[in-house]
Scaffold this active site. Structure first.
Site, short mmCIF file in Angstrom:
data_model
loop_
_atom_site.label_atom_id
_atom_site.label_comp_id
_atom_site.label_asym_id
_atom_site.label_seq_id
_atom_site.Cartn_x
_atom_site.Cartn_y
_atom_site.Cartn_z
N GLY A 1 0.82 -1.19 0.00
CA GLY A 1 0.00 0.00 0.00
C GLY A 1 0.87 1.26 0.00
N CYS A 2 0.24 2.37 -0.33
CA CYS A 2 1.02 3.61 -0.46
C CYS A 2 1.52 4.10 0.89
CB CYS A 2 0.19 4.68 -1.16
SG CYS A 2 -1.45 4.94 -0.46
N TYR A 3 0.65 4.16 1.88
CA TYR A 3 1.12 4.58 3.21
C TYR A 3 2.16 3.61 3.75
CZ TYR A 3 -2.72 8.05 3.78
OH TYR A 3 -3.56 9.11 3.66
N THR B 1 4.26 1.77 2.22
CA THR B 1 5.55 1.96 1.54
C THR B 1 6.35 3.07 2.20
OG1 THR B 1 4.72 1.17 -0.59
CG2 THR B 1 6.61 2.67 -0.65
N SER B 2 5.70 4.21 2.38
CA SER B 2 6.44 5.36 2.92
C SER B 2 6.83 5.13 4.37
CB SER B 2 5.61 6.64 2.78
OG SER B 2 4.38 6.52 3.47
#
EC number: 1.2.1.38
Lengths: 346, 346, 346, 346
Positions: A149-151, A153-154
């Site tokens: 997921g995007c969150y 990943t960061s």
């Protein structure tokens, strides 16, 4: 494997934001050739109607998105709402490379899936974050990959070195700002431009956002113990980008200098992760459209916390670029093939 | 005191954002009459050149900003860069109400001022946050008032009930998103529109933002013990507004329900603080141009943290509206006189 | 009529943007008292759920919007989709002041209505643009008023002096930029934040926008002959505001100086129209939330055209503020009562 | 010429927006290799400080920008303020390909240059808009090329077919919306984020914008007679993109259908110009970061005008992409080499 070899790719969910970004990146990839686009709701229409920026693909006709419709590709990218990937993937041959941009195959713990999504767990696939210790090897040659997921990943890339290196206590506080594309393309009243422009708002507060267990899973694995994550996502007036501000209490001996060294060492060989020069802090603008993560780390001695800020484009490294990075690994291509390192700024 | 009585007001720094907002609010105040505007750099020019939105004051000529230039007003509002207020205030008679929107007179600890601002401390004035326990009485009749900073206003109101009520440990983590007007009107390369639109960035990370000691001072006083604050400000693509996400570890017994009750009780009689109905989270859009703070609180039982989100307009309740609220108290007017309760949305 | 007299007001369509803005302005009006809110889709819910910025009205319960539901108010404001006002208005007594913010009663020509809206014409009411020559008198004491559209407000005020003064040929070219609130609050795919942020687009090109006949009607009446209008609206990434750029070929003798004199004379006594000082051009930021129009005019001698740029807030002077300005006239109050002259900037 | 041949490229003005975009595109060009960056004000600093999005070039050290500093490149790109290019170019050998992104060498008429820029004319170079009739041949093998301005690129491509085809009278009205990057990177008070977000404003009204004579030159050449252009630029709250709305009175016989056919025929073979399918109107979002122009045309029969809307990215096709397109032609490479056809959306 010859650099000239090409694989055909089909993208389902191609009329959404994640699917559209996969198509955009495929246009610049020398070995992957987009040959079909699929979607549930726009079948029969030109792709250009919903994705006018995909000029070279404007006249592709959107095809239905059932399992049978996805036959015949070398690579299939699933950009579907959660809960839909399992059935689609089950109908595809084992030797087809399937990249799931959705959440369905990310969690190792079926009970966690059940708790957070309320449906039966579809199974667990190799997790597509090559920058995690030991993970790159699991993706080489894989034919099923769960794109992070995007969150997560960061946040994972932001905190992994500190937790792996024993710099901090295993309780992480994250507040992340996200552009609106992270909420998808469905027309919801709270997402119309008049509501989001000139406004910052919080949502999913108090640990209820479904990306939380994915962060806990990743960071706990890295730390070798259970890590608590307090996660608050906020919505900011821009289309793309995540800025995650992450912090944890330092353990004795951790200073800004040791933290910096740890991060520089951790990512020295990573092509897509950049620890910025001292004093320079990440901005989402610099990674827009790029498959990169920009990081900075410091320690606040008064508060006794290590603070890391990470910038990522939620659609590129956070989804579609991450997917193609995995595809490169799975297919034996150089990992950076066809992936932009340069953001579109200003 | 008669509702019809009026006081003359002079605003210095009137060509900046804080000063302009003071003028805007004065246009709607029945008892305060703007009779003069001052600024260092635009003296001799029409106010309309720099503040075209202040239509009724467009033809006021900006006057110089030295101490002697500010003589003769009943009320003087200082909207100056830090370090400039002390000298100006020293030249004004004791019976003139002076509201300092800058930082100079906020800190009680001269050593803290010296550490954070590197100059001599100008002194400590009554702190203009009436919602703090016991503070309202200190502002009634005062003639020197230190208007709180924008971030401290939001963070203090967000965490004070939890700390006063013993709900949490005294270590607070704050990540706040701010519109660009908080950085003032000076033309800096990193603040031009092309840089800030479509971008979120962090700055002042690691406890170096000068609003930190003000938060520590306020929260420590409320808690009756030293409170640590880890503060990370971020810049988001909008002109106005702050969304502060604050959290701290819960002490035993604290639940979402007890937290909610504590906050509702704490602000039950406050005209400008609104604890939102359950399930509704603050957005800066709803407080734009209003002298209000919107709050929501919950507890994340997995992470063991209480999370509070506060929305405030940095220029209104965060600066100019807060200043006029104090002026009302100081002059014996009803506290809400002339202050907007309604935001400008969408 | 006593300044202390108050009238009760009911607003229908109160959960939309136009209706919400009427409520916002009523909060600052000394003689009009909002006592009921109505809407088709949210009946039974608190107004604060859909309009969190309307803090003082947050606990008003939204009532149904049928004609019978609107009985008992002194003033009724209709903020409904076009085609809905006629039936509602027919059920209200003649002595109730009805302000229709929709298009239904604006056009004098039933055939034009039929052509542009495809339904039966509901009738023609006095047109609520007091700044038009002779129009103010028609609104005094009126009990049915058609509030002008947002684009027609800006374009009519921009070009009326030039056409009335014989400065230009009767063919006007208009390109107007509008914020997204002009498109209403319905969740349409092309209006979600991800689509509109960072983007300018044209729509309704080629003379097909329904505000065109209203502009033609107004300008033709002013000019005393048929005026052609080429109108192109564009959507820009902001929530509020219209900037209309209007031009026409000059007739012999028209210079920048004569044009300027004509405009200054035309609007010398208008409280809400401001011809800016020479060299200053309008920005929508300066009129945000204000009931004002900012204008500038010049002549391009090379191209032989007079160019006027007008800035207006589509929701304030362009809709809700214009409505209350008319209400003031209709009820015998000073025309400027309760209407903001100051914009919210930055 | 071999596809593998590479040329070295130096960019001066590399710390600005146009220069930065040249660098961004060079990162994706297989035959052009960025080997040096130059700028007046940042010499000696890492490029990453000013252009953090140019990750692969972050550690390049900015060199001075005098003529001698630019020796030794195969290709030199000038991204300098107007008036600076002439002297720099004079010092470069004739066989170096020099692409001037500034205005200095665009105008054929020295008197026009003198009138609009007030300095001596540096000379006229082949005009780098290959889509103009007959122009492509003049660029093949050229070693000095004047890259068109951003507004002229959009307006010329929008109106050339109508004027060449005799569809309209030779008087064109243009209102164009531009993102703020068009105004460059200098920190001016009117360009800071707080001023431009949430605001649309006009500037350079009345025919005074310096891009006007370039449009007149281009369109007059295409039309074979003098064409008048009324040009009004407006600034909108986004970083990149131009939407130009252009119109002219139709001549007898021109209908929406004939207009559409004319445009489709004119651009049938152009790789970078797209006449959109009927009913679809351009948005700048679809061309962001791409070297493409999206057009739509119609006729308003009531107003008797042909209306064309064009969307372009001012920094890509409007400047840096246009420059590299010319470089491809000049160097004998396929015209589309290394240039993105896909926009970055949403």
């Amino acid at each position: 494997m010859s650099a000239e070899r090409t694989w055909t790719v089909g993208v389902t969910g191609a009329t959404g934001y994640a699917g559209g970004e996969v198509c955009r990146l495929l246009a610049g990839h020398p070995n992957l050739r987009l040959t079909g686009v699929h979607a549930a709701s726009s079948a029969g229409r030109r792709l250009g109607e919903s994705q006018p920026h995909l000029l070279p693909y404007a006249d592709l006709v959107v095809q239905p998105s059932g399992p049978a419709d996805l036959a015949g590709y070398d690579v299939v990218v699933l950009a579907l709402p959660h809960g839909a990937s399992g059935a689609v993937a089950a109908g595809l041959p084992d030797d087809v490379l399937v990249l799931d941009c959705g959440a369905d195959h990310r969690l190792a713990d079926a009970a966690a899936w059940q708790r957070w999504y309320g449906s039966e767990h579809a199974g667990t696939w190799p997790y597509g974050l090559p920058e995690l210790p030991g993970q790159r090897g699991k993706l080489a040659g894989a034919r099923r990959i769960a794109v992070p997921g995007c969150y997560p990943t960061s946040v994972t890339l932001a905190m992994a070195p500190a937790l792996a290196g024993g710099l901090v206590e295993p309780e992480v506080v994250v507040v992340a700002a996200s552009g609106t594309s992270g909420a998808g393309r469905a027309a919801k009243p709270n997402l119309i431009g008049s509501e989001v422009m000139g406004a910052v708002s919080a949502y999913g507060v108090g640990g209820v956002h479904r990306h939380t267990p994915e962060m806990v899973q990743n960071l706990s694995e890295v730390a070798g113990r259970t890590v608590g994550v307090s996660f608050t996502p906020t919505l900011v007036p821009m289309a793309r980008g995540i800025l995650a501000t992450c912090s944890a209490k330092v353990l004795p001996g951790t200073t800004a200098e040791t933290a910096r060294e740890t991060y520089l060492a951790a990512y020295a060989d990573e092509p897509f992760v950049r620890v910025l020069p001292e004093g320079q802090w990440p901005t989402t603008a610099a990674v827009l459209g790029a498959n990169t993560v920009a990081l900075q780390v410091t320690v606040d001695p008064d508060a006794g916390r290590l603070v890391v800020v990470a910038a990522v484009d939620n659609l590129t490294k956070g989804t579609a670029g991450g997917a193609l990075q995995c595809a490169n690994l799975a297919l034996g291509l150089p990992e950076t093939t066809g992936l932009p390192l340069v953001g579109v700024a200003p």
